[in-house]
Design a protein around this motif. Structure first.
Motif, PDB file in Angstrom:
ATOM      1  N   ARG A 128      47.558  57.652  40.295  1.00  0.00           N
ATOM      2  CA  ARG A 128      47.440  58.883  39.496  1.00  0.00           C
ATOM      3  C   ARG A 128      45.968  59.269  39.349  1.00  0.00           C
ATOM      4  NH1 ARG A 128      47.638  60.736  33.823  1.00  0.00           N
ATOM      5  NH2 ARG A 128      48.824  62.662  33.906  1.00  0.00           N
ATOM      6  N   GLY A 129      45.673  60.529  39.647  1.00  0.00           N
ATOM      7  CA  GLY A 129      44.306  61.025  39.553  1.00  0.00           C
ATOM      8  C   GLY A 129      43.500  60.879  40.829  1.00  0.00           C
ATOM      9  N   LYS A 130      44.042  60.179  41.821  1.00  0.00           N
ATOM     10  CA  LYS A 130      43.329  59.993  43.097  1.00  0.00           C
ATOM     11  C   LYS A 130      43.205  61.328  43.821  1.00  0.00           C
ATOM     12  CE  LYS A 130      43.441  57.297  47.348  1.00  0.00           C
ATOM     13  NZ  LYS A 130      42.048  56.919  47.349  1.00  0.00           N
ATOM     14  N   LYS A 131      41.996  61.618  44.315  1.00  0.00           N
ATOM     15  CA  LYS A 131      41.729  62.853  45.041  1.00  0.00           C
ATOM     16  C   LYS A 131      41.608  62.567  46.532  1.00  0.00           C
ATOM     17  CE  LYS A 131      39.286  64.860  41.169  1.00  0.00           C
ATOM     18  NZ  LYS A 131      38.048  65.424  40.667  1.00  0.00           N
ATOM     19  N   PHE A 132      41.962  63.543  47.355  1.00  0.00           N
ATOM     20  CA  PHE A 132      41.874  63.370  48.803  1.00  0.00           C
ATOM     21  C   PHE A 132      41.857  64.724  49.486  1.00  0.00           C
ATOM     22  CE2 PHE A 132      46.079  62.964  47.172  1.00  0.00           C
ATOM     23  CZ  PHE A 132      46.791  63.870  47.907  1.00  0.00           C
ATOM     24  N   GLN A 133      41.558  64.709  50.777  1.00  0.00           N
ATOM     25  CA  GLN A 133      41.478  65.905  51.616  1.00  0.00           C
ATOM     26  C   GLN A 133      42.628  65.895  52.626  1.00  0.00           C
ATOM     27  OE1 GLN A 133      38.740  68.111  51.246  1.00  0.00           O
ATOM     28  NE2 GLN A 133      38.266  66.828  49.486  1.00  0.00           N
ATOM     29  N   ALA A 134      42.995  67.076  53.090  1.00  0.00           N
ATOM     30  CA  ALA A 134      44.031  67.179  54.115  1.00  0.00           C
ATOM     31  C   ALA A 134      43.739  68.387  54.996  1.00  0.00           C
ATOM     32  CB  ALA A 134      45.412  67.334  53.475  1.00  0.00           C
ATOM     33  N   ILE A 135      44.317  68.362  56.186  1.00  0.00           N
ATOM     34  CA  ILE A 135      44.273  69.502  57.103  1.00  0.00           C
ATOM     35  C   ILE A 135      45.683  70.074  57.159  1.00  0.00           C
ATOM     36  CG2 ILE A 135      43.930  70.216  59.498  1.00  0.00           C
ATOM     37  CD1 ILE A 135      41.947  67.847  59.734  1.00  0.00           C
TER      38      ILE A 135
END
Length: 125
Positions: free
Chosen positions: A33-40
């Motif tokens: 919970r709260g983890k941030k990440f990037q995606a395409i």
């Protein structure tokens, strides 16, 4: 032919874009919970997205996204809430994830649907 069953009932639109996400709920791994990440973003429909990630996301996770796509000749941003339906490893080591939009909870869902409709209409003519 893909070994995976295609369950989408709505038309897909190939669309390259970027997304930033933060996990709001993950029953399988509460510590995420709260983890941030990037995606395409690889393709979109009125009900969901196909994303490429650099890390796996557990199915069932609820993710708040800020998605940026080129639409109508300009970058458009959408705030969407989704559920991770599936996540698989690709040959290059990236993760591929199918996400379902939560219509009622997504801030920009009406604008999203309008963009999808316009993209489909433009490709038909």
């Amino acid at each position: 032919m893909s070994p995976f069953t295609q369950n989408r009932k709505t038309r897909r639109i190939e669309k390259d874009g970027k997304a930033q996400g933060v996990i709001s709920t993950c029953k399988a791994f509460p510590a995420l919970r709260g983890k941030k990440f990037q995606a395409i973003v690889k393709n979109v429909s009125s009900n969901g997205l196909l994303l490429y990630l650099d890390q796996p996301l557990p199915p069932g996770s609820i993710v708040d996204w800020e998605v940026t796509l080129m639409a109508a000749g300009k970058n458009q941003r959408f705030k969407l809430i989704t559920e991770i339906v599936w996540c698989r490893v690709l040959a290059n080591g990236q993760q591929s994830a199918g996400v379902r939009l939560y219509r009622e909870a997504s801030f920009d869902f009406t604008v999203w649907e309008h963009m999808i409709f316009n993209e489909i209409r433009a490709r038909e003519f």
